[in-house]
Design a protein around this motif. Sequence first.
Motif, short mmCIF file in Angstrom:
data_model
loop_
_atom_site.label_atom_id
_atom_site.label_comp_id
_atom_site.label_asym_id
_atom_site.label_seq_id
_atom_site.Cartn_x
_atom_site.Cartn_y
_atom_site.Cartn_z
N LYS A 1 -39.10 20.24 4.89
CA LYS A 1 -38.40 19.39 3.91
C LYS A 1 -38.95 19.54 2.50
N GLY A 2 -39.59 20.68 2.22
CA GLY A 2 -40.17 20.89 0.89
C GLY A 2 -39.14 20.75 -0.21
N ARG A 3 -39.56 20.08 -1.30
CA ARG A 3 -38.65 19.87 -2.43
C ARG A 3 -39.13 20.61 -3.67
N VAL A 4 -38.19 20.95 -4.52
CA VAL A 4 -38.51 21.57 -5.81
C VAL A 4 -39.27 20.55 -6.65
N GLY A 5 -40.41 21.01 -7.22
CA GLY A 5 -41.21 20.08 -8.03
C GLY A 5 -41.39 20.52 -9.47
N ASN A 6 -41.04 21.79 -9.77
CA ASN A 6 -41.16 22.27 -11.16
C ASN A 6 -40.12 23.36 -11.42
N GLN A 7 -40.03 23.76 -12.68
CA GLN A 7 -38.99 24.71 -13.10
C GLN A 7 -39.15 26.06 -12.41
N GLU A 8 -40.40 26.50 -12.22
CA GLU A 8 -40.65 27.80 -11.58
C GLU A 8 -40.11 27.81 -10.15
N GLN A 9 -40.36 26.71 -9.41
CA GLN A 9 -39.85 26.61 -8.04
C GLN A 9 -38.32 26.58 -8.03
N LEU A 10 -37.75 25.86 -9.00
CA LEU A 10 -36.27 25.80 -9.09
C LEU A 10 -35.70 27.20 -9.32
N ASP A 11 -36.32 27.96 -10.22
CA ASP A 11 -35.85 29.32 -10.51
C ASP A 11 -35.91 30.20 -9.26
N GLN A 12 -37.01 30.05 -8.47
CA GLN A 12 -37.16 30.84 -7.25
C GLN A 12 -36.08 30.48 -6.22
#
Length: 196
Positions: A74-85
């Motif tokens: 259930k990992g969630r996006v926490g920053n812009q870099e993760q969102l981009d990935q």
Amino acid sequence: MSRLSKRSERLLYSLEMVSDRYLTVETKVFFFEYLLDVVGQLTNANYQSSFVLKKAYLDHTLSDLKSKQHILSKGRVGNQEQLDQIHGALQCILREVRNIPENYGASRAIIRHHIALARYAHALAYRDLLVKQAGMDMDNNKKGQALEKYRIALSIMEKNASVTQSKREMTRLKNKIQDVENVLFAKKEKPESELK
């Protein structure tokens, strides 16, 4: 065959990168079944590659996804870099689902369904980042900025209202917006009442 093998390798890498919060188990099962079908095609054509050697891994992952013991990530996006990935991985998945050939046996309706779910995943990841940022704004007493981010997140979810899971997210966001508005408007009304 080389192109199909490389594309399938990229699809597998993308699927592994995206948590179950964003891609449902149903969608992952669909793609792993498709990847095993590709392995069958490559094997029948006597084509060898690093992807073909992953058959045992694909079989194991598929049976795990289908089992009741599958532990959801259930990992969630926490920053812009993760969102981009995540967005990069989902773009690859969307590209590949559109390339699934007619002869694979999946109807256009099923493929459209998984395209809608992948688009929803894209929106949900962005929603998670906005909510995280809004929470930080609330901690820093920037309630106006937080309210704006919650409203953007709600509008993103509303664009994906055809996906059942979005209803719950919309309700949560509406509650968050209501809470922030109550605090903001209570602050604005207070000085006026003190003047009376």
